[in-house]
Design a protein around this motif. Structure first.
Motif, short mmCIF file in Angstrom:
data_model
loop_
_atom_site.label_atom_id
_atom_site.label_comp_id
_atom_site.label_asym_id
_atom_site.label_seq_id
_atom_site.Cartn_x
_atom_site.Cartn_y
_atom_site.Cartn_z
N THR A 55 12.06 -6.72 -3.26
CA THR A 55 13.04 -6.49 -3.63
C THR A 55 13.73 -7.77 -3.84
OG1 THR A 55 13.30 -4.34 -2.27
CG2 THR A 55 15.29 -5.47 -3.17
N ASN A 56 13.61 -8.66 -3.26
CA ASN A 56 13.85 -10.14 -3.36
C ASN A 56 13.43 -10.67 -4.73
OD1 ASN A 56 15.67 -10.12 -1.16
ND2 ASN A 56 14.38 -10.99 0.35
N TYR A 57 12.06 -10.48 -4.79
CA TYR A 57 11.12 -11.17 -5.87
C TYR A 57 11.86 -10.27 -7.13
CZ TYR A 57 7.76 -11.01 -9.37
OH TYR A 57 7.03 -11.11 -10.46
N ALA A 58 12.07 -9.05 -7.17
CA ALA A 58 12.73 -8.54 -8.39
C ALA A 58 14.23 -8.79 -8.87
CB ALA A 58 12.71 -6.95 -8.18
N ILE A 59 14.82 -9.06 -7.68
CA ILE A 59 16.28 -9.67 -8.10
C ILE A 59 16.25 -11.01 -8.61
CG2 ILE A 59 18.63 -10.34 -6.68
CD1 ILE A 59 18.02 -8.04 -4.91
N ASN A 60 15.36 -11.87 -7.93
CA ASN A 60 15.38 -13.29 -8.24
C ASN A 60 14.92 -13.45 -9.62
OD1 ASN A 60 16.42 -14.45 -5.96
ND2 ASN A 60 14.47 -14.53 -4.95
N LEU A 61 13.89 -12.61 -10.14
CA LEU A 61 13.16 -12.41 -11.23
C LEU A 61 14.15 -12.08 -12.45
CD1 LEU A 61 10.78 -13.40 -12.87
CD2 LEU A 61 9.74 -11.23 -12.64
N ALA A 62 14.69 -11.13 -12.17
CA ALA A 62 15.85 -10.41 -12.96
C ALA A 62 16.83 -11.32 -13.34
CB ALA A 62 16.38 -9.20 -12.38
N LYS A 63 17.27 -12.00 -12.29
CA LYS A 63 18.24 -13.22 -12.74
C LYS A 63 17.56 -14.25 -13.43
CE LYS A 63 20.86 -12.78 -8.21
NZ LYS A 63 21.22 -13.55 -7.17
N PHE B 178 1.00 -3.01 -4.06
CA PHE B 178 1.56 -1.87 -3.79
C PHE B 178 0.47 -0.77 -3.27
CE2 PHE B 178 5.44 -3.42 -5.43
CZ PHE B 178 6.20 -2.56 -5.06
N LYS B 179 -0.83 -0.88 -3.86
CA LYS B 179 -1.91 -0.10 -3.43
C LYS B 179 -2.34 -0.46 -2.10
CE LYS B 179 -3.99 1.20 -8.11
NZ LYS B 179 -5.25 1.14 -8.77
N ARG B 180 -2.41 -1.80 -1.96
CA ARG B 180 -2.81 -2.31 -0.35
C ARG B 180 -1.83 -1.73 0.55
NH1 ARG B 180 -4.39 -8.35 -2.01
NH2 ARG B 180 -5.63 -7.68 -3.77
N HIS B 181 -0.68 -1.75 0.30
CA HIS B 181 0.22 -1.51 1.39
C HIS B 181 0.63 0.08 1.31
CE1 HIS B 181 0.49 -5.82 1.27
NE2 HIS B 181 1.07 -5.76 2.54
N LYS B 182 -0.02 0.84 0.55
CA LYS B 182 0.21 2.11 0.57
C LYS B 182 0.39 2.69 2.06
CE LYS B 182 -0.89 6.24 -2.08
NZ LYS B 182 -1.75 6.95 -3.23
N ASN B 183 -0.70 2.57 2.89
CA ASN B 183 -0.60 3.27 4.28
C ASN B 183 -0.39 2.16 5.37
OD1 ASN B 183 -1.65 5.71 3.04
ND2 ASN B 183 -3.73 4.66 2.84
N CYS B 184 0.58 1.07 5.06
CA CYS B 184 0.81 0.33 6.09
C CYS B 184 2.01 0.97 6.96
CB CYS B 184 1.49 -1.08 5.61
SG CYS B 184 3.13 -0.97 4.59
N CYS C 267 8.67 -2.25 6.00
CA CYS C 267 10.08 -2.88 5.61
C CYS C 267 9.95 -4.29 5.30
CB CYS C 267 10.60 -2.99 7.13
SG CYS C 267 12.29 -3.60 7.23
N VAL C 268 9.17 -5.26 5.52
CA VAL C 268 9.11 -6.57 5.26
C VAL C 268 8.47 -6.40 3.96
CG1 VAL C 268 7.73 -8.64 5.48
CG2 VAL C 268 8.69 -7.43 7.62
N PHE C 269 7.55 -5.83 3.71
CA PHE C 269 6.81 -5.73 2.21
C PHE C 269 8.13 -5.32 1.14
CE2 PHE C 269 5.17 -3.31 -1.18
CZ PHE C 269 3.99 -4.08 -1.55
N LEU C 270 8.67 -4.30 1.60
CA LEU C 270 9.83 -3.73 0.59
C LEU C 270 10.93 -4.83 0.32
CD1 LEU C 270 10.08 0.07 1.26
CD2 LEU C 270 8.90 -1.10 -0.69
#
Length: 123
Positions: free
Chosen positions: A59-67, A40-46, A52-55
């Motif tokens: 988001t997919n990571y968070a959803i899959n891990l939450a499942k 998140f720090k590395r992509h602060k000023n992208c 868009c790709v990063f988020l």
């Protein structure tokens, strides 16, 4: 460039990821928290396309891990995560491949095979 609520959405996603990481074993939680913070720090000023790709990916990571963290899923499978599609490696830059390899080594810790064994497995 970005919508006015962009910063809020990024912070909310980051907090969600850290919250989901609470369900991981201690050593994976530390590794995951540190990795997410660095990314998140590395992509602060992208630029907006990269953001868009990063988020979307995080988001997919968070959803899959939450499942996977749901108690019923943990009872069925004793594992967390999923295998990386090898075709994705073709689209990664050299820096991304190095970072992925370093993450792999960190995940294995001291119990992992020596570098020469991993190099032989790649062939």
């Amino acid at each position: 460039m970005f919508a006015p609520d962009h910063g809020f959405r990024v912070r909310r996603l980051y907090k969600l990821i850290l919250r989901v990481h609470r369900g991981l074993p201690a050593e994976l939680r530390i590794l995951g928290d540190n990795y997410a913070r660095d990314e998140f720090k590395r992509h602060k000023n992208c630029n907006s396309d990269e953001a868009c790709v990063f988020l979307n990916e995080w988001t997919n990571y968070a959803i899959n891990l939450a499942k996977q963290m749901k108690p019923l899923q943990q009872a069925k499978k004793k594992t967390v995560g999923e295998y990386l599609d090898p075709t994705l490696l073709d689209y990664m830059t050299e820096d991304q491949l190095i970072q992925l390899y370093q993450l792999h080594k960190a995940a294995l810790g001291n119990d992992g095979p020596p570098d020469s064994t991993i190099d032989q497995q790649k062939k």
